[in-house]
Design an enzyme around this catalytic site. Sequence first.
Site, mmCIF file in Angstrom:
data_model
loop_
_atom_site.group_PDB
_atom_site.id
_atom_site.type_symbol
_atom_site.label_atom_id
_atom_site.label_comp_id
_atom_site.label_asym_id
_atom_site.label_seq_id
_atom_site.Cartn_x
_atom_site.Cartn_y
_atom_site.Cartn_z
ATOM 1 N N TYR A 260 69.951 3.667 -29.294
ATOM 2 C CA TYR A 260 68.954 4.160 -30.249
ATOM 3 C C TYR A 260 69.361 5.544 -30.729
ATOM 4 O O TYR A 260 70.195 6.203 -30.098
ATOM 5 C CB TYR A 260 67.532 4.152 -29.679
ATOM 6 C CG TYR A 260 67.360 4.724 -28.286
ATOM 7 C CD1 TYR A 260 67.277 6.103 -28.094
ATOM 8 C CD2 TYR A 260 67.234 3.889 -27.180
ATOM 9 C CE1 TYR A 260 67.090 6.624 -26.830
ATOM 10 C CE2 TYR A 260 67.052 4.411 -25.905
ATOM 11 C CZ TYR A 260 66.985 5.778 -25.747
ATOM 12 O OH TYR A 260 66.791 6.294 -24.491
ATOM 13 N N HIS A 310 73.497 7.232 -27.338
ATOM 14 C CA HIS A 310 73.582 7.484 -28.775
ATOM 15 C C HIS A 310 75.032 7.387 -29.238
ATOM 16 O O HIS A 310 75.951 7.660 -28.488
ATOM 17 C CB HIS A 310 73.090 8.898 -29.096
ATOM 18 C CG HIS A 310 71.795 9.224 -28.446
ATOM 19 N ND1 HIS A 310 70.685 8.426 -28.574
ATOM 20 C CD2 HIS A 310 71.428 10.247 -27.646
ATOM 21 C CE1 HIS A 310 69.698 8.954 -27.881
ATOM 22 N NE2 HIS A 310 70.117 10.059 -27.301
#
Length: 334
Positions: A260, A310
């Site tokens: 995410y 990430h």
Amino acid sequence: MAMFKRWKIRTLTVLFCILTFTTFLCSYTLRDPSFYFFKYAFRLSDNFFSKGACACRHCMTEADDDPWFTERFNQSFHPLLSKRNSLLTEDTYRWWQWLQAERHPANFSDVVDRLFQLIPGEDRYVDAGPERCRTCAVVGNSGNLKDSRYGSLIDSSDFIIRMNQAPTQGFEVDVGSRTTHHVMYPESAVDLDNTTSLVLIPFKTLDLEWIISALTTGYITHTYLPVMSRIQANKDRVLIYSPSFFKYVHEAWLDSHGRYPSTGFLTLIFAMHICDQVSVYGFGADQYGNWHHYWEENHLAGAFRHTGVHDGDYEYNVTLLLADKHKIKLFKGG
Ligand SMILES: *[C@@H]1O[C@H](CO)[C@@H](O)[C@H](O)[C@H]1NC(C)=O
Ligand SMILES: *[C@@H]1O[C@H](CO)[C@@H](O)[C@H](O)[C@H]1NC(C)=O
Ligand SMILES: *[C@@H]1O[C@H](CO)[C@@H](O)[C@H](O)[C@H]1NC(C)=O
Ligand SMILES: *[C@@H]1O[C@H](CO)[C@@H](O)[C@H](O)[C@H]1NC(C)=O
């Protein structure tokens, strides 16, 4: 025949235009000739520069936006959760619930109901238009802010958005002293002053319960880590990052790279949706290629890029592209 018809239409249009324009000009000129003339001329030149999307020199959306940008930027997604848009699609709920794989989530709509009894649930910042010029500074936490002397430039923006642990005290010359919005999640929370909006990024239903708890009796002390049980913040200014917007950022802007998006990237797209002009500070590595926080002396202790969650390289590429296309102004520091 067809040509005659077209000629007739064109003539009529021209006549109509002349008539409208002279009527308009005369009615104004009769009242106060110079004033109205200049006012009209200024409005024309204003519209010429801003193309009517906002009142700044440059606006987030322009008539001649390039396809890469228009394919991604979607104004129908609202960055904040409100009473009106709190219903998630099943798809969004499932995606969001998967982020931190919460085992036994409480009933989402019940929690949201309780939340909006405590904090305001009205739609915010959906006031974009030709009269608005809102400038925003998104201040990341990179070590490239050290010795940058950006403080007064940052403080001159309408909105100043910081994130996670970001301190200002002792770093004012480089990072500024004002904060209008502070983006955080339970595990990264800090106390705020009364004038700052806390923007909560929820990764799970428990995070929404946590903010209720932290603003009231403090009954939640642990999520997957120990968290602050109470937080100092003005509850009338607490805002909640929308899970639907979260998913939109991941899919439309990162093409689903990484598990995410990072807080920095989520905040950047948030700013692009609520501001007309966005300046970005403290993103990326410092001049030596090190990734650390501006308040940490030890460059290695603070390394934060390689978290595995990430895709920092991809996020930074998109950030550079946005700067190339003049959608944001990127300040790379000292
Ligand atoms: C923007 O999002 C809405 C809602 O998901 C969708 O219906 C619409 O097609 C999107 N528009 C663009 C230009 O992608
Ligand atoms: C949550 O509670 C509402 C009533 O408040 C109910 O209608 C809904 O079905 C519940 N949802 C789930 C997933 O249990
Ligand atoms: C903070 O602001 C609210 C209004 O937004 C006010 O009611 C409250 O008294 C203020 N608290 C302090 C400590 O100034
Ligand atoms: C970032 O952009 C560079 C240059 O355009 C490219 O070589 C690199 O593969 C990109 N990185 C990612 C993670 O997409």
